[in-house]
Design an enzyme around this catalytic site. Structure first.
Site, PDB file in Angstrom:
ATOM      1  N   LYS A   1      -8.160 -58.167 -35.017  1.00 15.39           N
ATOM      2  CA  LYS A   1      -7.706 -56.870 -35.546  1.00 15.39           C
ATOM      3  C   LYS A   1      -6.752 -57.135 -36.709  1.00 15.39           C
ATOM      4  O   LYS A   1      -5.700 -56.513 -36.847  1.00 15.39           O
ATOM      5  CB  LYS A   1      -7.027 -56.046 -34.442  1.00 15.39           C
TER       6      LYS A   1
ATOM      7  N   TYR B   1       0.066 -60.744 -23.467  1.00 15.38           N
ATOM      8  CA  TYR B   1       0.122 -61.070 -22.045  1.00 15.38           C
ATOM      9  C   TYR B   1       1.305 -61.961 -21.688  1.00 15.38           C
ATOM     10  O   TYR B   1       1.465 -62.333 -20.531  1.00 15.38           O
ATOM     11  CB  TYR B   1      -1.176 -61.764 -21.615  1.00 15.38           C
TER      12      TYR B   1
ATOM     13  N   ASP C   1      -9.729 -59.931 -22.572  1.00 19.45           N
ATOM     14  CA  ASP C   1      -9.702 -59.293 -21.264  1.00 19.45           C
ATOM     15  C   ASP C   1     -10.614 -58.072 -21.262  1.00 19.45           C
ATOM     16  O   ASP C   1     -11.411 -57.858 -20.343  1.00 19.45           O
ATOM     17  CB  ASP C   1      -8.264 -58.908 -20.924  1.00 19.45           C
TER      18      ASP C   1
ATOM     19  N   ASP D   1     -12.704 -53.191 -32.572  1.00 19.32           N
ATOM     20  CA  ASP D   1     -13.302 -51.899 -32.260  1.00 19.32           C
ATOM     21  C   ASP D   1     -14.767 -51.854 -32.688  1.00 19.32           C
ATOM     22  O   ASP D   1     -15.621 -51.315 -31.978  1.00 19.32           O
ATOM     23  CB  ASP D   1     -12.508 -50.741 -32.878  1.00 19.32           C
TER      24      ASP D   1
END
Length: 351
Positions: A185, A133, A244, A220
């Site tokens: 991740k 971001y 987000d 995920d």
């Protein structure tokens, strides 16, 4: 949320009020009515931002608005319109950067029972200033295509990760949470999210071990587990982009963005908001659901150590929706914003 050392609450608390765009002024009026009924001691400085800022001051984040928040260090904000693709940069992102609001706190609690998921009580703590971001993006031209290649650079720092994780861990302890899950991740993005995971594990071992259960999960897998069995989670803490996405997913478990508030917290300022959009298609029709902003106002009361008033507000919201059955259209009812506000204020006055 964690608080600074106890101090005597002043008779009046200066705060910036940004009604926002679209349905913003309507739901802000509902929040003000509820806060007035509670006797909340806020001394409002009304300012503008977003599309209204562009129209009135030629800037989506006018200097006067920034100066007000810099003075009050506290704000309640309605939704701001941000154009997709072109146009001006998000005022929400600019506010976070300007005041270094590094922690985004997004609780999701079932208020209206009987949905697909019930008895949800989760908190997502999202890093607000780093990751993908930061906006380091550019195109590479190939032949006659100026947008042949698009590139983005994400940056996570040890310091930024640590301050967010420490906030999340301290919030869990202060609010009696039993488990914190670091979402990452690091199996693929070994550096960008690996530093966040590594910092969290080190911080827990050094300072918070035994105060709650810590677990880690890949983003995920976390998304899948949230829709299969969300009750296995308590506090989720993660990086900017993942936060987000997950905070909206979690909002869906409790009825949507109209039922979820947000707090943007920094060392020197805090801004509380409805996290949904400005909904210009229904603006002025008097049918907007003000619940998210009302819950944001309750978070603001908590932040100012007015927990008794926050509890009364949350109880009144629940009673108006579930006992009085006064609901706006998005919740399956037919009530207007004004009708819900009147029911809410009546509940507060009788509490």
């Amino acid at each position: 949320m964690p608080q600074t050392p106890a101090a005597k609450t002043p008779a009046r608390i200066p705060a910036t009020l940004i009604p926002g765009d679209g349905i913003g002024p309507e739901i802000v009026d509902a929040a003000l009515a509820a806060l007035d009924a509670l006797g909340a001691p806020f001394e409002w400085d009304r300012q503008i931002a977003g599309l209204e800022g562009v129209k009135s001051a030629g800037d989506p984040l006018p200097t006067a608005t920034l100066a007000s928040i810099r003075r009050t260090r506290l704000a309640l904000k309605g939704p701001l319109e941000t154009p997709s693709a072109g146009g001006y940069r998000s005022s929400n992102v600019r506010l976070r950067e300007e005041f270094q609001l590094y922690a985004n706190l997004r609780p999701a609690v079932t208020i209206v029972p009987g949905g697909r998921f019930d008895n949800i009580d989760l908190v997502v703590v999202r890093e607000n200033l780093e990751g993908l971001y930061i906006g380091h993006e550019h195109y590479i031209k190939i032949d006659d295509d100026p947008h042949a290649v698009a590139m983005a650079t994400g940056v996570n720092t040890r310091q930024g990760s640590r301050r967010l994780l420490e906030f999340a861990f301290a919030h869990a302890v202060a609010t009696g949470r039993k488990k914190v899950t670091i979402v990452h991740k690091a199996n693929i993005m070994k550096a960008l999210t690996g530093i966040f995971l590594e910092t969290g594990l080190e911080l827990y071992e050094r300072k918070f071990k035994g105060k709650f259960v810590l677990e880690t999960v890949i983003i995920d897998a976390c998304a899948m587990k949230l829709v299969l069995n969300p009750w296995q989670f308590d506090v989720l803490v993660t990086t900017n982009l993942f936060g987000d996405i997950l905070s909206d997913l979690v909002a869906g478990l409790v009825g949507g963005l109209g039922m979820t508030p947000g707090g943007n917290i920094g060392a020197d300022a805090a801004i509380f908001e409805a996290v949904h959009g400005s909904a210009p298609d229904i603006a002025g029709k008097g049918i907007a659901n003000p619940t998210a902003l009302l819950l944001a106002a309750a978070m603001m009361l908590d932040h100012c150590r007015l927990q008794d008033k926050a509890a009364r507000l949350r109880a009144a919201i629940s009673a108006a929706l579930n006992v009085d059955n006064v609901k706006t259209g998005d919740l399956g009812g037919k009530s207007t914003t004004a009708e819900f506000t009147r029911a809410l204020v009546a509940r507060i006055n009788n509490s």
